[in-house]
Design an enzyme around this catalytic site. Structure first.
Site, PDB file in Angstrom:
ATOM      1  CG  HIS A 361       5.629 -10.258  -7.416  1.00 41.62           C
ATOM      2  ND1 HIS A 361       5.353 -10.608  -6.064  1.00 41.62           N
ATOM      3  CD2 HIS A 361       6.292  -9.036  -7.246  1.00 41.62           C
ATOM      4  CE1 HIS A 361       5.921  -9.731  -5.182  1.00 41.62           C
ATOM      5  NE2 HIS A 361       6.388  -8.754  -5.721  1.00 41.62           N
ATOM      6  CD  GLU A 606       6.200  -1.599   1.105  1.00 44.45           C
ATOM      7  OE1 GLU A 606       5.958  -2.552   0.264  1.00 44.45           O
ATOM      8  OE2 GLU A 606       7.242  -1.448   1.635  1.00 44.45           O
ATOM      9  CG  ASN A 629       0.361  -3.345  -5.332  1.00 41.35           C
ATOM     10  OD1 ASN A 629      -0.400  -2.757  -5.521  1.00 41.35           O
ATOM     11  ND2 ASN A 629       1.337  -3.766  -6.218  1.00 41.35           N
ATOM     12  CG  ASP A 630       3.310  -5.484   0.192  1.00 33.27           C
ATOM     13  OD1 ASP A 630       2.745  -6.459   0.484  1.00 33.27           O
ATOM     14  OD2 ASP A 630       4.649  -5.187   0.181  1.00 33.27           O
ATOM     15  NE  ARG A 640       1.722  -8.759  -2.884  1.00 31.46           N
ATOM     16  CZ  ARG A 640       2.326  -7.586  -3.413  1.00 31.46           C
ATOM     17  NH1 ARG A 640       1.786  -6.441  -3.625  1.00 31.46           N
ATOM     18  NH2 ARG A 640       3.756  -7.743  -3.358  1.00 31.46           N
ATOM     19  CB  CYS A 677       5.586   3.002  -6.560  1.00 27.92           C
ATOM     20  SG  CYS A 677       5.789   2.534  -5.013  1.00 27.92           S
TER      21      CYS A 677
END
Length: 757
Positions: A361, A606, A629-630, A640, A677
């Protein structure tokens, strides 16, 4: 042998000079294994050879001079095969190379093992013996284990050597490499943030100022004694048994007759107070850990705790309020979101995080703020970076310390080109995202990482595709009330009165925790997170949903998005609770205030399993939004945030691209609006592929909206479809990256890969 192994590795790591550390190590190995010779060769990739750095048994005058090519001799063979080589009589092996100057004629038995760090051979560790025999399995196992442990220590020693070189010679120091965290280039002095004392992070330094260092150490010990006395008094009110005796033990260990005597001796020999403390504490820990008695062995943790407490007081004593330079680069063991929030308006130009990966993050927030970032620079001694001039290359992951004038000019030119590109793309900020042949796509914002989002109104987006509601939850000491949440959400919705705002319900767990709601799990990313938590706690979920719906009254621009969905039943349960909240509020609303608008409900895709239930899910929700991302993390089984496997995490992996295409096809088939997103939307190549797949909306940070809009407006949709078709046929992520960069160059968008390239 385990104690011997630990001692060898510890003493190697404690020596600040690589050459003397290697010489001591080979002598210790020779003695421990009762052999006639031990040697170590280090790899030089520039010259493509191995250099004999240290030996106990070979000719001394050959050390630092004898080289063996990567493809030559038994040493080269060990490096090529990347595995141990155990030979009874080396001189009769077809790869044996006779090197007269090392004088090894009497040595016959040969055992060599590679020293490897992250798939890269750093060197070769060898033992030899006059007797012609094969070394035993136990001997081979010991050498392999030692080599594996030496690899990380050797990387750290190399970094210490790099940063410790004389910088007055006009030569820039070779770059260190991490994981590219956020694109861009920054140059400036480094400001180091060290949030906690940890002896493992201390970089060994000799300062030869014994009187000053002794004074510092004694003052820190005095402060530590007071700390222990205070702790004992505070706990004495609730604890009456002998367990408080540990504080008395700590104070005794600090006496000059115990630890204090050894630390003083180290300081008198030239070490800094911090270095002397580390050397002594590490030695004591190894001694305690080698004791057979379980109780005494556990005391190693007490020694470590004592050392860290003294170190804390040393650091507090040395910490002075320094004024920040006008522009600087922030470095920390683990750069956090709170650090970025603290420094972003004070001249912050770039990020160096010793841990983390390109999808932690901190990296995501760096990209949102337009700050170049390098993550996972594990081997850097953090303390030595402070106030060093550095160049952060967020494209390649290269970190240059104390660059020379030539390199500085090269990067200053690159920074100027980046600034020019930023100005250039602002020309289209208020224009629609439409291709040259008329295909339109909506660009939305990812928001909620910071409280200040008003500037995003001018980013050129047509709404908020992801508003992260968990951030305000993280900055509190308890769950917020319904009224507090209502005020937050109304503030956001009213700031975008003519634009849709998609709010994600509370998404914590994994690497996002609440200080007042701790979750301890062995595998948090596959555990209790996202919708799983809020469905298990409907009181939290209902409170948040009620606040969202109340805030939407009079606005009518809210969409609610559910994170981490893995089954149809979760959607059914969540919708039931949302309906409950809606009908409760509708009944509470006075008739004269009109009907309460019911928000559209969507889910995040996800978890890979939902790809096979899109038909059922499409009947239940109003829209889909892919969290790439996930999705990438779960498809590739890669954490990640783990720098060790960061190179395996890639949104351009063929499996990820094909999964995204399947989602787009199925969503189109069932006529469900689809957005994405994740970070892939912020990348020019990714945006082109997603456009061609048929995604309706792309959501990204404000910094990238104008850039992606420029890319969309300077390409044909038909050309994008051709690019997609070929990209989907490729077999590796590396091939996809190369192909996309090539295509961006061909359509005149090469500057978006990297300015000036």
């Amino acid at each position: 042998m385990l104690t011997t192994l630990r001692r060898i590795v510890l003493e190697f790591s404690q020596d600040p000079k690589l050459q003397s550390a290697l010489l001591r190590m080979v002598s210790q190995v020779k003695k421990a294994m009762n052999t006639d010779c031990c040697s170590v060769y280090l790899a030089d990739y520039e010259k493509q050879n191995f250099l004999l750095m240290a030996s106990d048994g070979l000719a001394e005058d050959s050390l630092g001079h004898t080289t063996i090519g990567f493809s030559e001799g038994l040493v080269g063979l060990v490096g090529q095969r990347e595995e141990p080589l155990n030979i009874a009589n080396a001189k009769y092996h077809p790869h044996f190379k006779h090197i007269p100057e090392v004088r090894e004629e009497e040595l016959n038995a040969f055992l060599g093992t590679p020293i490897i760090h992250r798939r890269k051979v750093l060197g070769i560790l060898i033992i030899q013996q006059k007797e012609a025999r094969n070394f035993t399995e136990n001997e081979e196992a010991f050498l392999v284990t030692l080599s594996a442990q030496l690899a990380m220590v050797l990387v750290n020693a190399e970094a210490r050597g790099i940063l410790g070189q004389n910088q007055d010679n006009g030569k820039w120091l070779k770059q260190l490499t991490g994981v590219p965290g956020a694109p861009g280039v920054a140059m400036g002095n480094i400001v180091v943030s060290q949030p906690k004392a940890d002896l493992d992070s201390v970089s060994l330094q000799k300062v030869y100022a014994s009187a000053e260092q002794l004074k510092r150490y004694n003052e820190a010990v005095a402060r530590t004694r007071i700390d222990f006395a205070d702790m004992s008094v505070k706990l004495g009110d609730v604890i009456t048994d002998a367990s408080l005796d540990i504080f008395e033990v700590y104070k005794q260990l600090l006496d000059t007759a115990n630890l204090g005597k050894d630390v003083t001796s180290k300081i008198n020999s030239g070490w800094s107070a911090e270095s002397a403390l580390k050397l002594v504490i590490d030695t004591y820990i190894v001694k305690f850990e080698s004791i057979e008695d379980a109780y005494l062995r556990e005391r190693a943790s007490d020694i470590r705790d004592l050392g860290n407490r003294v170190l804390f007081n040393l650091q507090q004593q040395a910490r002075v309020d320094e004024s920040l330079p006008d522009e600087f680069i922030l470095a920390a063991q683990d750069v956090t979101a709170s650090m970025l929030a603290e420094y972003q308006h004070l001249g912050l130009k770039g990020i160096i995080s010793l841990s983390g990966s390109n999808n932690s993050h901190a990296a995501i927030l760096s990209r949102a703020l337009g700050l170049p970032a390098i993550m996972g620079v594990e081997s850097v001694p953090l303390a030595q970076l402070h106030q060093q001039l550095a160049i952060v290359d967020g494209y390649s992951g290269d970190l240059f310390i104390a660059p020379d004038e030539t390199l500085k000019r090269e990067y200053q030119h690159l920074i100027a080109e980046e600034d020019a590109l930023t100005v250039k793309v602002q020309q289209v900020v208020d224009l629609p995202a439409i291709t040259q042949d008329g295909k339109a796509i909506e660009l939305l914002l990812n928001a909620g990482l910071s409280t200040g989002f008003e500037h995003s109104l001018h980013a050129g987006a047509v709404g908020i595709g992801l508003y992260r509601t968990e951030i305000p939850f993280m900055n509190r000491s308890c769950f917020p009330s319904e009224q507090e949440q209502t005020l937050w959400y109304r503030h956001v919705l009213s700031a975008f009165p003519k634009q849709t705002v998609t709010m994600r319900t509370l998404d914590v767990g994994g690497d996002k925790s609440l200080p007042y709601f701790p979750i301890v799990e062995e595998n948090p990313f596959l555990g209790w997170r996202g919708i799983r938590i809020t469905l298990d706690h409907p009181e939290i979920f209902l409170l948040q949903v009620r606040a969202m719906i109340k805030a939407n009254h009079g606005q009518n621009n809210l969409e609610i998005m559910l994170p981490m969905i893995s089954s149809v039943s979760e959607v059914d349960d969540a919708i039931r609770l949302i309906n409950q909240a809606y009908y409760e509020l509708s009944s509470e609303l006075p008739e004269q205030e009109g009907k309460l608008p019911r928000p559209r409900i969507g889910i995040m895709l996800e978890v890979p399993g939902v790809i096979f239930q899109l038909k059922e899910l499409a009947r239940r929700v109003d829209f889909f939004s892919v969290g790439s991302n996930d999705l990438t993390q779960y498809l590739l089984a890669v954490d990640r945030n783990n720098a060790r496997v960061a190179s395996l995490y890639d949104g351009y992996h063929p499996a990820v691209l094909r999964a995204l295409k399947t989602i787009a096809d199925e969503s189109g088939k069932y006529m469900v609006p689809l957005s994405l997103c994740g970070e892939l939307a912020s990348d020019p190549g990714g945006a082109i592929l997603l456009l061609a797949m048929g995604y309706d909306k792309l959501s990204m940070n404000p910094h990238n909206v104008a850039r992606i809009k420029w890319v969309i407006r300077h390409i044909d949709f038909q050309r994008a479809k051709v690019i997609l078709a070929h990209a989907l046929s490729l077999e590796t992520a590396k091939q996809v990256h190369g192909y996309l960069n090539e295509q961006l160059e061909l359509v005149g968008l090469g500057g978006f890969v990297r300015a000036g390239m």
